[in-house]
Enzyme design. Structure first.
Site, short mmCIF file in Angstrom:
data_model
loop_
_atom_site.label_atom_id
_atom_site.label_comp_id
_atom_site.label_asym_id
_atom_site.label_seq_id
_atom_site.Cartn_x
_atom_site.Cartn_y
_atom_site.Cartn_z
N ASP A 569 0.94 -1.31 -0.07
CA ASP A 569 0.07 0.06 0.03
C ASP A 569 0.89 1.26 -0.20
OD1 ASP A 569 -3.04 0.87 0.56
OD2 ASP A 569 -1.63 2.23 2.02
N ASN A 577 -2.78 13.05 -3.61
CA ASN A 577 -3.88 13.47 -4.48
C ASN A 577 -4.52 14.87 -4.07
OD1 ASN A 577 -4.48 11.40 -6.03
ND2 ASN A 577 -5.85 10.35 -5.04
N ASP A 586 -2.43 9.33 -10.38
CA ASP A 586 -2.43 8.65 -11.33
C ASP A 586 -0.88 8.28 -11.85
OD1 ASP A 586 -5.07 8.16 -11.22
OD2 ASP A 586 -5.59 9.40 -12.78
N GLU A 612 -4.79 2.35 -4.10
CA GLU A 612 -3.46 2.40 -3.87
C GLU A 612 -2.78 0.87 -3.44
OE1 GLU A 612 -4.95 4.05 -0.20
OE2 GLU A 612 -5.44 4.20 -2.26
#
Length: 697
Positions: A569, A577, A586, A612
């Site tokens: 993770d 973000n 992305d 993620e």
């Protein structure tokens, strides 16, 4: 008084009108007769080809049967009957041989005095008498009885030789005459006559009966000799002694002691009569036309002479014109009679169609049959290409078909990999360097020299003559997209110069099918990629991960091995973000996915679990190996330098939970859940670290 000249004028015109009508009627009659003779002439030509083909087929089958008979009787001729311990064993041996050769009606051993010692089946009395006579005179090789038996059979005989080399008897075989003349699988017309003549011209067998043959020939030796002389010619129209016109042909039949002659005849009386009738009508039409035109000419000359009695110059011109008219008329009639007249049986024209015409027709039929086989092979290629799921499968099918059409050639299939780049998918024949193929392909594509390029090749410039070869480059185009090219070389132009267009058509047909199949394989590959891959990272998706774990679990249980599972993770992903935007997030995920693809082993399966989170499956790895591999990935990701729109995404780290099957669970679901718990333990412990199930409280 005023009506008298008019009446006289009409009376004078009546003969002229009658002559015009006579000439017109003759022309129409000749035209109708000529049109009516076209169909029977074509039917005669077709029947001629059919009779020649039928005779050739029957002769080949008879030669095969006689050759097999020679071999069988030779084997049986070496059997000593006295060693078979009784007649019953002898009969049983022949019965077994008869079952193996259904063409025969009976087999028998005869003694040196002609008596039948044993046989596969009982003999009819009339047949046995003739068999005894034949056994007395059996030669040391296969012979056929020249007698036509009452039960419509042929007898074949060979000597029975003892181990000492002495003749102790003979072996006899009986074959039905109808089966010999009408082999299985050959369809015979109803109006056919077939006969077998020996080397002396005597009748051996006939179909449908000996009586029918004798009624046709009336034992006319000159007619039979004319039939035998047809062996080197095509089917020829002859009028038999019975008055019926037939198409006859003769073929040699080998395999017996003396060469036999097969005679095949088919009735064409109706066509010949129709053709003769139409010829007579055409001749009558020509006579009527001649009479009408001659009468008109005579009237015209008489009137002209009366009016031009004192004009000699004009009279001379008229004479010259008339002379030219008569010359052209004579040439027309000569040409007409040459076309209409039925060919006669002579040395220069012995058939209804000339040898050159027959050879041309035969060659045309052979080309049509070849074309049909090629179309069938192209259909087979289309069917095989439908089942191809990869470019390699397509290339194999295309190469196999190309080698079928061009067996002495070499070739290659190139696949486009970029705007002006290509790779060699498959090569066959002579070895050609990939670099040269790709260079030629790029030059041809740039200069648009499709579809063909002629190349001169020689090892030495002074070497003569230079061998001229044909090198074909055919683009693989579908939906206005060039997918690659089909390359075929080593085609001899001098050998195939008359069929270049046809060979180009074959090559283009293969290329069209190959292009469609490659596009289909490309689309299937895209569909498989979408079905099994994550669009953003290019890693395997969750569905593929679950299906793979099911397979790997069964494989591990069968082999007694391990499966390593690590769940990864990205730390503080929400921060990236929120700070840099979703595009930056992305980019981060794409970069991590690319690193995973490059870092893991080829047998490992990296997957995107969701968001993620990533899962990596390591077949054969226990918990210790999985943790070591996880630490290497953590360190590699920590060193990543990720740029997005000129901004550096610094401090990217991951937390990883490691587990192994079956150490941490008896099913892959429980092991995956254990790895997830270890991942959360690593996050709670401060992130950017590895956690194992043993670390859990």
């Amino acid at each position: 008084m005023s009506k008298s000249p008019s009446i006289s004028h009409q009376v004078t015109n009546y003969p002229i009108l009658a002559l015009i009508f006579l000439a017109f009627a003759g022309i129409m009659l000749s035209k109708t007769a000529w049109q009516g003779s076209t169909e029977p002439r074509q039917q005669l030509g077709k029947t001629q080809v059919e009779v020649a083909s039928l005779a050739e087929s029957i002769a080949e089958r008879q030669t095969t049967l006689l050759t097999e008979s020679r071999h069988l009787l030779k084997v049986l001729g070496g059997v000593t009957v006295s060693d078979l311990h009784g007649t019953w064993n002898c009969d049983a041996l022949l019965s077994r041989q008869l079952e193996s050769f259904p063409e025969y009606d009976n087999l028998a051993f005869a003694s040196s005095d002609g008596l039948i010692r044993c046989s596969a089946l009982p003999w009819q009395q009339s047949t046995e008498q003739i068999a005894q006579q034949l056994a007395l005179n059996a030669p040391n090789s296969l012979s056929i009885s020249s007698m036509y038996l009452t039960d419509n059979s042929l007898l074949l005989s060979a000597s029975n030789i003892a181990p000492s080399g002495q003749k102790v008897g003979s072996v006899l075989a009986q074959i039905s005459a109808n089966r010999f003349l009408h082999p299985a699988g050959v369809r015979l017309p109803s109006n056919i006559q077939i006969a077998i003549l020996n080397h002396n011209g005597n009748l051996v067998a006939a179909y449908p009966s000996q009586t029918n043959w004798n009624s046709i020939t009336h034992k006319d030796n000159s007619f039979i000799e004319a039939l035998i002389n047809l062996k080197n010619e095509n089917a020829t129209a002859l009028k038999a002694p019975d008055g019926v016109t037939r198409l006859y042909t003769a073929k040699a039949v080998h395999g017996a002691s003396h060469e036999l002659t097969l005679i095949v005849g088919q009735t064409v009386e109706n066509e010949a009569n129709t053709l003769t009738t139409n010829n007579n009508l055409a001749f009558g039409g020509v006579i009527l036309t001649s009479l009408g035109m001659s009468g008109l000419l005579a009237v015209f000359i008489s009137m002209l002479l009366l009016r031009l009695k004192n004009n000699r110059l004009l009279l001379l011109k008229t004479y010259l014109s008339l002379n030219n008219f008569l010359t052209y008329t004579r040439q027309y009639f000569s040409l007409f009679f040459a076309k209409v007249a039925m060919p006669q049986n002579n040395e220069s024209n012995s058939g209804l169609i000339r040898q050159s015409d027959y050879d041309s027709l035969k060659q045309s039929l052979a080309i049509q049959e070849e074309h049909s086989r090629h179309i069938e092979r192209l259909d087979q290629l289309s069917q095989s290409l439908q089942s191809c799921v990869s470019n390699a499968d397509v290339a194999s099918a295309v190469a196999l078909c190309t080698k079928y059409f061009f067996p002495v050639s070499s070739g290659a299939l190139l696949l486009k990999t970029g705007s002006n780049k290509a790779g060699v998918l498959l090569k066959w024949g002579n070895n050609i360097e990939d670099a040269l193929l790709i260079k030629d392909y790029q030059n041809i594509l740039q200069n648009r020299l499709y579809p063909a390029v002629e190349v001169h090749t020689a090892t030495n410039a002074a070497q003569l003559p230079i061998r001229l070869t044909k090198s074909l480059w055919i683009p693989l185009i579908t939906h206005n997209e060039i997918l690659g090219a089909l390359h075929i070389t080593e085609l001899d132009v001098l050998e195939h110069k008359n069929r270049q267009e046809y060979f180009h058509w074959l090559a283009n047909s293969i290329a069209e099918r190959a292009a469609i199949a490659l596009r289909s394989a490309k689309q299937q590959q895209k569909l498989r990629f979408k079905a099994t891959r994550d669009v953003l990272t290019g890693l395997y998706n969750r569905r593929f991960m679950e299906e793979t774990l099911i397979i790997e679990e069964r494989r591990a249980l069968r082999r007694g091995s391990h499966i390593g599972i690590m769940m990864l993770d990205v730390d503080h992903f929400k921060h990236y973000n929120d700070t840099y935007g979703h595009d930056a997030g992305d980019t981060l995920l794409r970069t991590v996915g690319e690193l995973l693809r490059k870092t893991v082993r080829k047998c490992d399966i990296p997957c995107r679990y969701g968001g993620e989170e990533f899962v990596i499956i390591l077949p054969g790895a226990d918990l210790k190996d999985t943790s070591q591999r996880a630490e290497m990935l953590r360190m590699a990701i920590e060193k990543l330098s990720i740029q997005h729109n000129g901004q550096a995404l610094a401090g990217v780290t991951v937390s990883i939970g490691a587990a192994s099957f079956p150490q941490n669970g008896d099913a892959w679901q429980s092991v995956l859940k254990t790895a997830d718990q270890a991942l959360y333990q690593a996050k709670h412990a401060g992130r950017n670290r590895i956690a194992e199930p043993a670390c859990l409280p």
